[in-house]
Design a protein around this motif. Structure first.
Motif, PDB file in Angstrom:
ATOM      1  N   SER A 152      36.097  38.764  20.951  1.00  0.00           N
ATOM      2  CA  SER A 152      35.080  38.099  20.136  1.00  0.00           C
ATOM      3  C   SER A 152      34.381  37.008  20.942  1.00  0.00           C
ATOM      4  O   SER A 152      35.026  36.267  21.683  1.00  0.00           O
ATOM      5  CB  SER A 152      35.717  37.503  18.884  1.00  0.00           C
ATOM      6  N   THR A 153      33.072  36.903  20.760  1.00  0.00           N
ATOM      7  CA  THR A 153      32.264  36.015  21.611  1.00  0.00           C
ATOM      8  C   THR A 153      31.410  34.999  20.866  1.00  0.00           C
ATOM      9  O   THR A 153      31.056  33.957  21.428  1.00  0.00           O
ATOM     10  CB  THR A 153      31.314  36.861  22.481  1.00  0.00           C
ATOM     11  N   PHE A 154      31.028  35.283  19.618  1.00  0.00           N
ATOM     12  CA  PHE A 154      30.096  34.418  18.892  1.00  0.00           C
ATOM     13  C   PHE A 154      30.664  34.112  17.511  1.00  0.00           C
ATOM     14  O   PHE A 154      31.088  35.027  16.804  1.00  0.00           O
ATOM     15  CB  PHE A 154      28.733  35.117  18.752  1.00  0.00           C
ATOM     16  N   HIS A 155      30.760  32.881  17.119  1.00  0.00           N
ATOM     17  CA  HIS A 155      30.212  31.664  17.682  1.00  0.00           C
ATOM     18  C   HIS A 155      31.261  30.997  18.568  1.00  0.00           C
ATOM     19  O   HIS A 155      32.412  30.864  18.176  1.00  0.00           O
ATOM     20  CB  HIS A 155      29.755  30.736  16.563  1.00  0.00           C
ATOM     21  N   ALA A 156      30.837  30.527  19.749  1.00  0.00           N
ATOM     22  CA  ALA A 156      31.773  29.988  20.733  1.00  0.00           C
ATOM     23  C   ALA A 156      32.516  28.760  20.228  1.00  0.00           C
ATOM     24  O   ALA A 156      33.652  28.507  20.638  1.00  0.00           O
ATOM     25  CB  ALA A 156      31.027  29.662  22.024  1.00  0.00           C
ATOM     26  N   LYS A 157      31.892  27.999  19.326  1.00  0.00           N
ATOM     27  CA  LYS A 157      32.478  26.724  18.906  1.00  0.00           C
ATOM     28  C   LYS A 157      33.386  26.843  17.687  1.00  0.00           C
ATOM     29  O   LYS A 157      34.115  25.913  17.365  1.00  0.00           O
ATOM     30  CB  LYS A 157      31.356  25.716  18.610  1.00  0.00           C
TER      31      LYS A 157
ATOM     32  N   LEU B  71      38.950  43.116  30.988  1.00  0.00           N
ATOM     33  CA  LEU B  71      37.781  42.818  30.156  1.00  0.00           C
ATOM     34  C   LEU B  71      38.184  41.683  29.228  1.00  0.00           C
ATOM     35  O   LEU B  71      39.093  41.846  28.408  1.00  0.00           O
ATOM     36  CB  LEU B  71      37.336  44.041  29.359  1.00  0.00           C
ATOM     37  N   LYS B  72      37.508  40.540  29.346  1.00  0.00           N
ATOM     38  CA  LYS B  72      37.915  39.365  28.576  1.00  0.00           C
ATOM     39  C   LYS B  72      36.753  38.382  28.479  1.00  0.00           C
ATOM     40  O   LYS B  72      35.721  38.535  29.136  1.00  0.00           O
ATOM     41  CB  LYS B  72      39.099  38.681  29.266  1.00  0.00           C
ATOM     42  N   THR B  73      36.939  37.373  27.635  1.00  0.00           N
ATOM     43  CA  THR B  73      35.980  36.282  27.577  1.00  0.00           C
ATOM     44  C   THR B  73      36.430  35.177  28.522  1.00  0.00           C
ATOM     45  O   THR B  73      37.621  35.035  28.839  1.00  0.00           O
ATOM     46  CB  THR B  73      35.862  35.708  26.153  1.00  0.00           C
ATOM     47  N   LEU B  74      35.447  34.383  28.955  1.00  0.00           N
ATOM     48  CA  LEU B  74      35.714  33.214  29.798  1.00  0.00           C
ATOM     49  C   LEU B  74      35.461  31.943  28.982  1.00  0.00           C
ATOM     50  O   LEU B  74      35.060  32.004  27.828  1.00  0.00           O
ATOM     51  CB  LEU B  74      34.825  33.247  31.044  1.00  0.00           C
ATOM     52  N   GLU B  75      35.663  30.795  29.618  1.00  0.00           N
ATOM     53  CA  GLU B  75      35.524  29.527  28.912  1.00  0.00           C
ATOM     54  C   GLU B  75      34.075  29.254  28.522  1.00  0.00           C
ATOM     55  O   GLU B  75      33.134  29.740  29.162  1.00  0.00           O
ATOM     56  CB  GLU B  75      36.056  28.373  29.767  1.00  0.00           C
ATOM     57  N   ASN B  76      33.928  28.477  27.478  1.00  0.00           N
ATOM     58  CA  ASN B  76      32.607  28.109  26.986  1.00  0.00           C
ATOM     59  C   ASN B  76      31.901  27.202  27.996  1.00  0.00           C
ATOM     60  O   ASN B  76      32.509  26.297  28.568  1.00  0.00           O
ATOM     61  CB  ASN B  76      32.749  27.384  25.639  1.00  0.00           C
ATOM     62  N   PHE B  77      30.618  27.451  28.216  1.00  0.00           N
ATOM     63  CA  PHE B  77      29.838  26.632  29.150  1.00  0.00           C
ATOM     64  C   PHE B  77      28.692  25.916  28.435  1.00  0.00           C
ATOM     65  O   PHE B  77      27.728  25.484  29.072  1.00  0.00           O
ATOM     66  CB  PHE B  77      29.295  27.494  30.299  1.00  0.00           C
ATOM     67  N   GLY B  78      28.793  25.771  27.124  1.00  0.00           N
ATOM     68  CA  GLY B  78      27.768  25.060  26.368  1.00  0.00           C
ATOM     69  C   GLY B  78      26.887  25.951  25.529  1.00  0.00           C
ATOM     70  O   GLY B  78      26.051  25.463  24.762  1.00  0.00           O
ATOM     71  N   SER B  79      27.046  27.269  25.645  1.00  0.00           N
ATOM     72  CA  SER B  79      26.265  28.215  24.859  1.00  0.00           C
ATOM     73  C   SER B  79      26.922  28.428  23.500  1.00  0.00           C
ATOM     74  O   SER B  79      28.027  27.945  23.238  1.00  0.00           O
ATOM     75  CB  SER B  79      26.152  29.544  25.606  1.00  0.00           C
ATOM     76  N   ASP B  80      26.243  29.187  22.638  1.00  0.00           N
ATOM     77  CA  ASP B  80      26.864  29.590  21.374  1.00  0.00           C
ATOM     78  C   ASP B  80      27.620  30.909  21.518  1.00  0.00           C
ATOM     79  O   ASP B  80      28.251  31.366  20.570  1.00  0.00           O
ATOM     80  CB  ASP B  80      25.826  29.675  20.254  1.00  0.00           C
ATOM     81  N   HIS B  81      27.546  31.535  22.710  1.00  0.00           N
ATOM     82  CA  HIS B  81      28.303  32.735  23.020  1.00  0.00           C
ATOM     83  C   HIS B  81      29.278  32.444  24.160  1.00  0.00           C
ATOM     84  O   HIS B  81      28.946  31.698  25.094  1.00  0.00           O
ATOM     85  CB  HIS B  81      27.387  33.873  23.503  1.00  0.00           C
ATOM     86  N   LEU B  82      30.455  33.034  24.104  1.00  0.00           N
ATOM     87  CA  LEU B  82      31.347  33.023  25.250  1.00  0.00           C
ATOM     88  C   LEU B  82      30.902  34.108  26.230  1.00  0.00           C
ATOM     89  O   LEU B  82      30.468  35.186  25.814  1.00  0.00           O
ATOM     90  CB  LEU B  82      32.787  33.294  24.814  1.00  0.00           C
ATOM     91  N   PRO B  83      31.000  33.842  27.526  1.00  0.00           N
ATOM     92  CA  PRO B  83      30.650  34.888  28.501  1.00  0.00           C
ATOM     93  C   PRO B  83      31.714  35.972  28.554  1.00  0.00           C
ATOM     94  O   PRO B  83      32.894  35.716  28.280  1.00  0.00           O
ATOM     95  CB  PRO B  83      30.574  34.113  29.824  1.00  0.00           C
ATOM     96  N   VAL B  84      31.296  37.168  28.917  1.00  0.00           N
ATOM     97  CA  VAL B  84      32.206  38.309  29.059  1.00  0.00           C
ATOM     98  C   VAL B  84      32.394  38.601  30.543  1.00  0.00           C
ATOM     99  O   VAL B  84      31.427  38.688  31.304  1.00  0.00           O
ATOM    100  CB  VAL B  84      31.647  39.560  28.346  1.00  0.00           C
ATOM    101  N   TYR B  85      33.654  38.743  30.934  1.00  0.00           N
ATOM    102  CA  TYR B  85      34.007  39.048  32.325  1.00  0.00           C
ATOM    103  C   TYR B  85      34.648  40.428  32.392  1.00  0.00           C
ATOM    104  O   TYR B  85      35.478  40.778  31.538  1.00  0.00           O
ATOM    105  CB  TYR B  85      34.981  38.000  32.855  1.00  0.00           C
ATOM    106  N   CYS B  86      34.287  41.187  33.405  1.00  0.00           N
ATOM    107  CA  CYS B  86      34.865  42.525  33.575  1.00  0.00           C
ATOM    108  C   CYS B  86      35.156  42.791  35.050  1.00  0.00           C
ATOM    109  O   CYS B  86      34.352  42.479  35.925  1.00  0.00           O
ATOM    110  CB  CYS B  86      33.911  43.596  33.046  1.00  0.00           C
TER     111      CYS B  86
END
Length: 359
Positions: free
Chosen positions: A271-276, A298-313
Motif C-alpha cells: 500500500s502506498t497512498f496516503h503516505a501519512k 518489491l516493496k515501499t520505501l520511506e516517505n520523502f514528503g509526498s502523499d505517496h510512498l515510493p515503490v522499489y523493485c
C-alpha cells in the motif's frame, strides 16, 4: 452501543455493495480502494456484536457481517503470503540484478533534496517520477550525471512524468492514449549485459468527487496501455500510479488483456497512498510484468514528503526459464470486446482539466 453497531454494519454493507454496481461514476468505484479497511472494520464490528443483546435482528446482522468477512477475505487473501503460489527462480543465464524506483512525488512537494537523497542512497538503474513539473525537473538535474538517459514530459497539471536511466534508451515515446494531457511513457532499454526490455510508466486520472467524476479515462488509458503491451515482443514492465487497486474489475481486465503478471499475488498488498495515514492507506501504485521478468524484491520505501510512498523493485530478466507462463491469464472474446468498449468510452470522455494546477 447498538446504534454504533447498526451504523457500522450499514456502512460495511454499503461499501461492499457499491463496487459491484457496474457504473463508472466515482461513487461506485472509489469504495473498492478501501476493501482492506472494510474487511478490518467488518471483523471488529462482528466481534463487537457479541457484546450486544442477541435477538433476531442481531442474528441477521451477524450473519451478513460473517458473509461479507468471508467475501472480502477470499479476495484479499490472494494478495498475502497465505495464498499459495510457486516461487519461480531465474536461471543462471539471467541478467544481472536490476532496480527501479517509481514515485508519485506530489507536484506541490518542494522537499526535492529528500527525494534526491533517496535516489542517491538506493542507486536504482532507472527511476520514474509522476506529478513532476518544471520545478521538479530543474531540481532533478543534479542526478543527470548519473542518469544520462532521460525521457521528460513536463506538465503543470499534476500529470507530468519524468524517466531517468543509467541504461541506454534505444527508443522512447510519449503516448496520449485517451487525452492530450494524460501521458504515458514507453522506454526501450538495453542492459550492459545485453538484455532488452520495455518500461512503461503510467498515471491515469482517478475517479473522485474532486477530479474525474467517472473512471472512464482511467480505465481507457490503462487498457490502451495493455493493448500496446501486447504488440511488443520484448520483456515488459508496467508501473506507476494506476489510481486503481489490483482486485478491481478494470485492473483484472488490464492484466488479462496485457497478459502480464501481478507480482503482489501471493506476496503483499504494498500500500502506498496516503503516505501519512497508515490505516487509510491504499495499494494504488501498481506494477505488472511479463513472464521473462523475475521479481526478487518489491516493496515501499520511506516517505520523502509526498502523499505517496515510493515503490522499489529488484528483478532479473531471463529468456530461458518459462515457468512463470503458468501465472498468465488471458482475456476471452467477451472481455476483449469489453476492453475495446472501455477504451472508446475513455477517449470520448472530456476530463475538463486545467493546464496549470495550483495547490
Amino acid at each position: 452501543m447498538w446504534e454504533l453497531y447498526f451504523v457500522l454494519s450499514i456502512l460495511i454493507v454499503l461499501f461492499s455493495v457499491l463496487p459491484k454496481i457496474p457504473g463508472t461514476y466515482w461513487v461506485f468505484r472509489v469504495p473498492d480502494f478501501g476493501k482492506i479497511q472494510v474487511f478490518i472494520i467488518a471483523v471488529l464490528t462482528f466481534g463487537f456484536g457479541f457484546f450486544l443483546e442477541k435477538d433476531l435482528t442481531w442474528k441477521i446482522a451477524q450473519g451478513i457481517l460473517a458473509f461479507l468477512i468471508i467475501y472480502h477475505g477470499i479476495v484479499l487473501i490472494k494478495y498475502t503470503p497465505l495464498y499459495p503460489v510457486k516461487d519461480h527462480k531465474p536461471s543462471d543465464k539471467a541478467s544481472k540484478p536490476l532496480q527501479f524506483i517509481s514515485a508519485n512525488v506530489y507536484q506541490f512537494n518542494t522537499d526535492y533534496n529528500q527525494f534526491i537523497n533517496l535516489i542517491n542512497k538506493c542507486k536504482p538503474d532507472v527511476f520514474l517520477t509522476m506529478e513532476s513539473n518544471g520545478d521538479w525537473e530543474n531540481a532533478l538535474t543534479v542526478l543527470e550525471k548519473d542518469y544520462p538517459f532521460q525521457h521528460k514530459v513536463t506538465l503543470e497539471n499534476t500529470y507530468g512524468m519524468h524517466f531517468y536511466s543509467k541504461l541506454e534508451i534505444s527508443e522512447s515515446k510519449t503516448h496520449f492514449f485517451v487525452a492530450d494531457d494524460i501521458p504515458s511513457i514507453e522506454a526501450h532499454l538495453k542492459t550492459e549485459d545485453g538484455f532488452e526490455f520495455v518500461f512503461f510508466g503510467v498515471h491515469p486520472p482517478p475517479p473522485s468527487p474532486t477530479e474525474e467524476k467517472t473512471s472512464k479515462e482511467r480505465d481507457g488509458d490503462l487498457l490502451s496501455t495493455a493493448k500496446r503491451v501486447k504488440e511488443i515482443d520484448k520483456p515488459v514492465i508496467v508501473v506507476g500510479d494506476f489510481n486503481n487497486v489490483a482486485w478491481s474489475k478494470s485492473s483484472i481486465l488490464f492484466r488479462k488483456t496485457s497478459e502480464l503478471i501481478d507480482p503482489r499475488v501471493g506476496h503483499a498488498f504494498i500500500s502506498t497512498f496516503h503516505a501519512k495515514y497508515r490505516f487509510f492507506r491504499f495499494p494504488i501504485d501498481l506494477m505488472f510484468h511479463s513472464e521473462e521478468i523475475f521479481i526478487d524484491t518489491l516493496k515501499t520505501l520511506e516517505n520523502f514528503g509526498s502523499d505517496h510512498l515510493p515503490v522499489y523493485c529488484k528483478f532479473k530478466i531471463d529468456h530461458v526459464n518459462d515457468d512463470q507462463e503458468e501465472r498468465i491469464d488471458t482475456a476471452d472474446a467477451e472481455e476483449k470486446a469489453e476492453a475495446e468498449e472501455m477504451i472508446e468510452e475513455g477517449k470520448k470522455e472530456d476530463g475538463q482539466r486545467d493546464a496549470i494546477v495550483t495547490e
